[in-house]
Design a protein around this motif. Structure first.
Motif, PDB file in Angstrom:
ATOM      1  N   UNK A   1      39.263  31.933  59.510  1.00  0.00           N
ATOM      2  CA  UNK A   1      38.947  33.056  60.395  1.00  0.00           C
ATOM      3  C   UNK A   1      37.765  33.793  59.788  1.00  0.00           C
ATOM      4  N   UNK A   2      36.779  34.065  60.636  1.00  0.00           N
ATOM      5  CA  UNK A   2      35.520  34.595  60.139  1.00  0.00           C
ATOM      6  C   UNK A   2      35.090  35.771  61.010  1.00  0.00           C
ATOM      7  N   UNK A   3      34.909  36.942  60.390  1.00  0.00           N
ATOM      8  CA  UNK A   3      34.284  38.062  61.090  1.00  0.00           C
ATOM      9  C   UNK A   3      32.865  38.186  60.548  1.00  0.00           C
TER      10      UNK A   3
ATOM     11  N   UNK B   1      36.697  33.214  65.298  1.00  0.00           N
ATOM     12  CA  UNK B   1      35.452  33.861  64.922  1.00  0.00           C
ATOM     13  C   UNK B   1      35.271  35.106  65.754  1.00  0.00           C
TER      14      UNK B   1
END
Lengths: 321, 321
Positions: A84-86, A118
């Motif tokens: 999971x990427x912010x 994302x």
């Protein structure tokens, strides 16, 4: 092509080991018969777990490495992970470098990306990692017994030394800084050692928040205490071995409470010493015997004469300093 | 007691279904023989995925609900989850309420918390969820075939209507707002329907980013197109059913591209209509047939006379507006 497609380009590859990878509502994993699935997750935030100036390739490596280190501590074989990427913005150069660092480590461990999420936001990375371990064979924190040796892999304290240098609280010769910085930014998860220790170690933990704090978890969950040899432990700071002159107290702080080491601390019966050394040699990961497990609760750091050092070594706390 | 212990108090319970839960380097999961493990993850950020003023109990519910919705879309039975939490400060009242909302939904689905990570930072919640599904039985996005019916569960568009009301772009009667707000803040994952559709549906997806955008994933991965009946679809806005007067265009925007619905869109052969209705009745989740899958690529929304509506319905994009 939408922004999401741009991101997907960097993080989508066909699944090879898993029945279903990226691209559906769920991924599907199929542990082999008799295997349990080991699961761990770590959340990394800019400014707290990494500096905003870090090289994105190294960040990609480290984000996965800290999770693989948890699998290593359980003696589990890496299988797959989710990401999971912010991201504050879509920066293709950053994504290319980050994903390259991530893939290189993932490929080295045969660990495939099977899903994720994302979104736009302050830079944050959450990985959940999955590994296989035969039922009943996982290394736990709860298995240490009085009389067991206490071991640590690799070196300790150098990552924190590099962080202190970044923060300007210590000045280091360039070669010492470069080596310490690699320990901070490119930790090597001890997966092979964790696998080799199955059936030998009685307990294990990965050293991420400082040796004494993490060792405390083994002691609490095993209902035992420990005696740690300060001289043996102090020898684990690579920078000191390489000739850096530091006060003993400072070395002990780095080794005992530095954090970000991603080494394994583990226990094994004294009768298993040669098995431990042989496992260490087989996977090329040095190990050092730094103490012994005792029935008496508590953690005692002793000097060369065997006297308890009364000083308190502060643990690493993401909610602390 | 350290701050970490305070947090742990809210999120630690003994594992019951899993061999090992919270408190070691990894949790251990043991899928039953012949089962695959379905995995999904969602990252929720304050200001992007939820309003800063949201009730923390509802936030705890929703954080897990959006993940369970992914399991539902695969026809997987919830088993366990991990929780990564970044908190700007330790607020015990907030933690108590958040965890209560989380546990209530977890317990309702027999889904246990097995691990996680906590750190200080801008409020962020990442959950990874694990479910079981018999090997080969998972509902995928790729199985839709020309001639299949297109179905949607529950209602669509009301969550977005509530969000628009929060943002002040629409004014709603109190009862309509209250009902819509529940859809936004307390979505009910369609787990029972997903399980009941195994062996019946040919494809499924959870509607989280707007119906047409999510349906587009089924079409792309199945290599088909679809015709959607605008009148049937518009009937899915509960607020309109309840008497709220809105322009047709506005209703269609909400239903087709609202987002945050957490319903299931799925396909099934026309021969399975009674099986679908029976599955729907068994689990008390209404379903509506809104279109048909066609061999011709693309998505055609048609009016009551069968004419294609040329208007474009914007999809929901976390990197967009």
């Amino acid at each position: 092509m939408g922004e999401f497609d741009l991101i997907a380009r960097y993080f989508t590859r066909p699944a090879r080991r898993s029945p279903l990878g990226v691209g559906d509502d769920c991924a599907l994993l199929q542990p082999r018969a008799g295997m349990q699935l080991a699961v761990s997750t770590d959340l990394l935030l800019e400014g707290r777990h990494f500096l905003s100036t870090v090289d994105p390739g190294r960040l990609g490596h480290k984000a996965l490495a800290v999770n693989l280190s948890d699998l290593a501590a359980c003696g589990a074989e890496p299988l797959a992970f989710t990401l999971s990427l912010a991201l504050p913005r879509i920066d293709q150069a950053w994504l290319a470098a980050f994903s390259q660092g991530l893939w290189a480590l993932a490929d080295a461990h045969g660990c495939e990306l099977v899903g994720g999420d994302t979104t736009r936001g302050p830079l944050a990375i959450n990985i959940a990692v999955f590994g296989e371990v035969p039922a009943g064979a996982a290394l736990l924190r709860s298995g240490a017994r009085a009389g067991d040796d206490l071991w640590v892999s690799g070196t300790l304290g150098d990552a924190r030394l590099a962080l202190d240098a970044f923060r300007g609280s210590v000045s280091l010769p360039q070669d010492v800084f470069d080596a310490a910085r690699l320990r901070l930014e490119v930790p090597q998860p001890r997966v092979a050692l964790g696998l080799a220790l199955r059936g030998i170690a009685t307990s294990a933990i990965d050293v991420s928040d400082g040796l004494l704090g993490d060792l405390g978890h083994i002691l609490a969950q095993s209902g035992v205490g420990a005696r740690v040899d300060a001289v043996e432990a102090a020898s684990l700071l690579a920078a000191a071995k390489a000739g850096l002159a530091l006060a003993t107290d400072r070395i002990e702080d780095l080794v005992f409470a530095g954090g970000d080491d991603y080494e394994l601390a583990f226990t094994a019966p004294a009768s298993a010493r040669s098995a431990v050394r042989s496992a260490s040699a087989r996977c090329g990961t040095p190990v050092t015997r730094i103490g012994v497990i005792e029935a008496q609760a508590g953690l005692r750091v002793v000097d060369a004469a065997g006297h308890v050092i009364p000083r308190r070594f502060a643990g690493f706390d993401h909610f602390g300093a």
